[in-house]
Design an enzyme around this catalytic site. Structure first.
Site, mmCIF file in Angstrom:
data_model
loop_
_atom_site.group_PDB
_atom_site.id
_atom_site.type_symbol
_atom_site.label_atom_id
_atom_site.label_comp_id
_atom_site.label_asym_id
_atom_site.label_seq_id
_atom_site.Cartn_x
_atom_site.Cartn_y
_atom_site.Cartn_z
ATOM 1 N N CYS A 5 2.409 6.834 4.454
ATOM 2 C CA CYS A 5 2.752 6.796 3.036
ATOM 3 C C CYS A 5 4.197 7.284 2.853
ATOM 4 O O CYS A 5 4.530 8.417 3.219
ATOM 5 C CB CYS A 5 1.793 7.674 2.233
ATOM 6 N N ASP A 28 15.473 8.527 -7.766
ATOM 7 C CA ASP A 28 14.999 7.178 -7.474
ATOM 8 C C ASP A 28 16.112 6.404 -6.771
ATOM 9 O O ASP A 28 17.268 6.483 -7.185
ATOM 10 C CB ASP A 28 14.591 6.472 -8.776
ATOM 11 N N ASN A 83 3.516 4.127 -13.654
ATOM 12 C CA ASN A 83 3.063 2.744 -13.494
ATOM 13 C C ASN A 83 1.714 2.774 -12.777
ATOM 14 O O ASN A 83 1.559 3.488 -11.789
ATOM 15 C CB ASN A 83 4.073 1.941 -12.675
ATOM 16 N N GLY A 89 3.334 -2.577 -12.556
ATOM 17 C CA GLY A 89 4.641 -2.337 -11.968
ATOM 18 C C GLY A 89 4.667 -1.322 -10.837
ATOM 19 O O GLY A 89 5.727 -0.992 -10.325
ATOM 20 N N THR A 91 4.691 -0.009 -7.222
ATOM 21 C CA THR A 91 5.023 -0.597 -5.928
ATOM 22 C C THR A 91 4.726 0.345 -4.772
ATOM 23 O O THR A 91 4.554 -0.113 -3.648
ATOM 24 C CB THR A 91 6.500 -1.023 -5.862
ATOM 25 N N HIS A 94 1.116 5.894 -4.243
ATOM 26 C CA HIS A 94 0.952 7.343 -4.234
ATOM 27 C C HIS A 94 1.352 7.727 -5.651
ATOM 28 O O HIS A 94 2.478 7.421 -6.078
ATOM 29 C CB HIS A 94 1.895 7.985 -3.201
ATOM 30 N N HIS A 96 2.920 8.906 -8.828
ATOM 31 C CA HIS A 96 4.223 9.521 -9.095
ATOM 32 C C HIS A 96 4.614 9.229 -10.536
ATOM 33 O O HIS A 96 4.130 8.283 -11.150
ATOM 34 C CB HIS A 96 5.292 9.022 -8.116
ATOM 35 N N HIS A 98 7.892 8.850 -13.306
ATOM 36 C CA HIS A 98 9.315 8.571 -13.482
ATOM 37 C C HIS A 98 9.824 9.379 -14.669
ATOM 38 O O HIS A 98 9.217 9.349 -15.738
ATOM 39 C CB HIS A 98 9.552 7.087 -13.785
#
Length: 109
Positions: A5, A28, A83, A89, A91, A94, A96, A98
């Protein structure tokens, strides 16, 4: 934590801009705003759908860390986004969050 991961690896070895027990924040690599940070929990779950696997205390600490990280980045006004699933959205599978501050690219304000 799974060895394959990406976010588990970044949790352990990434360039952290903020860190507390169980949570880290990184920049990011494909920012969608002038400030674009990711908050990654140590506890690996695929998505927000599994948020119930976190204790109420972990949930509270995660949200406090998100707010503290935004404040530490000098943000007063910002968005917090998660997301969920490919169609939403996501990708990296795991969970997370934003943190986006400033004018978002391609999204009306």
């Amino acid at each position: 934590m799974p060895d394959d991961c990406l976010f588990c690896t970044l949790y352990r070895d990434g360039d952290h801009v903020a860190k507390t027990e169980g949570f880290v924040a990184i920049r990011d690599i494909n920012p969608q705003a002038p400030v674009h940070l990711l908050v990654i929990p140590q506890h690996h779950v695929d998505s927000f759908r599994e948020i119930g696997e976190f204790s109420a205390e972990e949930d509270k600490r995660m949200l406090e860390f998100i707010a503290d990280t935004a404040r530490g980045a000098g943000l007063e006004d910002y968005r917090v986004v998660v997301n969920v699933g490919e169609g939403g959205g996501q990708t990296i599978f795991h969970l997370h969050w934003h943190i986006l501050g400033g004018k978002l690219r391609g999204i009306p304000g």
